[in-house]
Design a protein around this motif. Structure first.
Motif, PDB file in Angstrom:
ATOM      1  N   UNK A 169       8.014 -12.774   1.235  1.00 18.21           N
ATOM      2  CA  UNK A 169       7.081 -11.827   1.863  1.00 18.21           C
ATOM      3  C   UNK A 169       7.862 -10.909   2.779  1.00 18.21           C
ATOM      4  N   UNK A 170       7.368  -9.695   2.943  1.00 15.62           N
ATOM      5  CA  UNK A 170       8.011  -8.756   3.855  1.00 15.62           C
ATOM      6  C   UNK A 170       8.099  -9.343   5.260  1.00 15.62           C
ATOM      7  N   UNK A 171       7.043 -10.039   5.676  1.00 13.04           N
ATOM      8  CA  UNK A 171       6.995 -10.578   7.038  1.00 13.04           C
ATOM      9  C   UNK A 171       7.905 -11.784   7.240  1.00 13.04           C
ATOM     10  N   UNK A 172       8.434 -12.365   6.168  1.00  9.22           N
ATOM     11  CA  UNK A 172       9.366 -13.481   6.322  1.00  9.22           C
ATOM     12  C   UNK A 172      10.756 -13.002   6.733  1.00  9.22           C
ATOM     13  N   UNK A 173      11.003 -11.707   6.519  1.00  7.19           N
ATOM     14  CA  UNK A 173      12.284 -11.095   6.895  1.00  7.19           C
ATOM     15  C   UNK A 173      13.485 -11.738   6.174  1.00  7.19           C
ATOM     16  N   UNK A 200       0.737  -4.644   8.827  1.00  6.78           N
ATOM     17  CA  UNK A 200       1.210  -3.440   9.510  1.00  6.78           C
ATOM     18  C   UNK A 200       1.477  -2.305   8.533  1.00  6.78           C
ATOM     19  N   UNK A 201       1.603  -2.628   7.257  1.00 15.27           N
ATOM     20  CA  UNK A 201       1.855  -1.628   6.226  1.00 15.27           C
ATOM     21  C   UNK A 201       0.642  -1.410   5.337  1.00 15.27           C
ATOM     22  N   UNK A 217       8.440   0.110  -1.716  1.00 19.00           N
ATOM     23  CA  UNK A 217       9.815   0.614  -1.729  1.00 19.00           C
ATOM     24  C   UNK A 217      10.713  -0.232  -0.833  1.00 19.00           C
ATOM     25  N   UNK A 218      10.185  -0.624   0.329  1.00 19.06           N
ATOM     26  CA  UNK A 218      10.979  -1.436   1.255  1.00 19.06           C
ATOM     27  C   UNK A 218      11.287  -2.796   0.645  1.00 19.06           C
ATOM     28  N   UNK A 219      10.283  -3.447   0.093  1.00 23.16           N
ATOM     29  CA  UNK A 219      10.500  -4.780  -0.480  1.00 23.16           C
ATOM     30  C   UNK A 219      11.407  -4.723  -1.703  1.00 23.16           C
ATOM     31  N   UNK A 220      11.148  -3.780  -2.596  1.00 21.70           N
ATOM     32  CA  UNK A 220      11.969  -3.672  -3.801  1.00 21.70           C
ATOM     33  C   UNK A 220      13.414  -3.352  -3.437  1.00 21.70           C
ATOM     34  N   UNK A 240      10.997  -3.802   8.821  1.00 24.37           N
ATOM     35  CA  UNK A 240      12.170  -2.924   8.741  1.00 24.37           C
ATOM     36  C   UNK A 240      12.279  -2.215   7.392  1.00 24.37           C
ATOM     37  N   UNK A 241      12.959  -1.090   7.404  1.00 24.93           N
ATOM     38  CA  UNK A 241      13.251  -0.355   6.173  1.00 24.93           C
ATOM     39  C   UNK A 241      14.264  -1.145   5.336  1.00 24.93           C
ATOM     40  N   UNK A 242      14.350  -0.762   4.091  1.00 23.36           N
ATOM     41  CA  UNK A 242      15.299  -1.434   3.189  1.00 23.36           C
ATOM     42  C   UNK A 242      16.735  -1.148   3.620  1.00 23.36           C
TER      43      UNK A 242
END
Length: 293
Positions: free
Chosen positions: A47-51, A79-80, A91-94, A291-293
């Motif tokens: 997940x994005x939130x797991x960082x 937040x997104x 885009x950030x996750x990919x 954060x951004x990719x």
């Protein structure tokens, strides 16, 4: 392994068991993912939130397993939410995962206080699905009322609803609604790991009923719980960073629970949630910059 596959409502095949990496530190994530893939896993849930998406991607690359053979699932954080923000969240996750396409992208939580943003976020997932940038879309921690509203105001039925589900907290009403709409129930904390630190006096791993069933099959309580999920048609994403546990959690295809044993496990439900109440999730309390990719 055919017995490790579930076909989603859009005909995409997904491995029934995946490695979860919730609360796995980034510096331990790559090794855990690499170990899991070496042991036969072909599904990773992050997940994005797991960082730790970047480290998941690195683990997949280091494993040597071809990208097309690994089912990658991740989640958009609240937040997104919003149409444009959610498209950018993809885009950030990919980018962090180092892939062009995600196999499953889901909304991490409903946002009841701003359900308009939730709906716009889901519409962005629909667009990503239409564009072929994701193979399937879904939701997480959605209760029946959230699912009903989503279905009334969007076009694509979620492929998956990932919810807290283990013998002590079974969410049968949510499971019923999921089934009625052809939504796969996917269990997070499937072996009740959340019970270990929420209530040290009552842990699924120490439950005498589960231990008795485990003894009868020469398996562990964790393996019995995972088998219970699989035989009832659910997907599971157990989490571990320990090689022995990662291997153990995947070794659940060589035994079968009886109808009576399944019923006994069903009877362990306490109705007590371990994670946060979905309606308590607000941007004010839980918002965080991804954060951004």
């Amino acid at each position: 392994m055919a017995h490790n596959k579930i076909t989603l409502n859009n005909r995409v095949d997904m491995p029934a068991i995946g490695l979860g990496v919730f609360q796995t530190p980034p510096d331990a994530t790559t090794a855990a993912v690499e170990e899991a893939l070496d042991r036969g896993y072909r599904h990773i849930d992050t997940a994005a939130a797991y960082l730790n998406e970047r480290e998941v991607g690195e683990g997949i690359r280091r494993s040597g397993v071809a990208r097309e053979d690994v089912f990658i699932e991740t989640k958009v954080w609240i937040s997104d939410y919003g149409y444009g923000a959610t498209l950018h969240a993809f885009d950030k996750s990919a980018g962090k995962l180092g892939v062009d396409q995600l196999d499953l992208l889901i909304l991490h939580q409903p946002l009841p206080s701003r359900f308009d943003l939730t709906l716009d976020a889901y519409r962005a997932l629909e667009q990503l699905l239409f564009d072929g940038r994701v193979r399937a879309i879904g939701v997480s921690n959605f209760m029946p009322e959230h699912i009903d509203r989503l279905l009334n105001e969007t076009s694509v039925v979620p492929a998956v609803n990932q919810i807290e589900l283990h013998p002590y907290f079974q969410q049968t009403a949510v499971q019923k609604v999921n089934a009625e709409h052809g939504i796969l129930t996917q269990a997070w904390s499937p072996i009740g790991g959340i019970t270990s630190y929420r209530d040290a006096e009552r842990r699924t791993f120490d439950d005498p009923t589960l231990l008795e069933i485990a003894s009868a099959h020469s398996k562990s309580a964790a393996q019995v719980m995972l088998r219970w999920h699989l035989q009832q048609g659910r997907s599971v994403i157990p989490k571990s960073t320990k090689p022995a546990r990662i291997a153990e959690n995947f070794d659940v295809f060589d035994f079968e629970l009886t109808t009576e044993q399944l019923a006994v496990i069903d009877a362990l439900d306490t109705g007590v949630r371990g994670g946060p109440e979905p309606d308590s999730i607000t941007l004010e309390a839980y918002g965080r910059e991804i954060p951004e990719a």
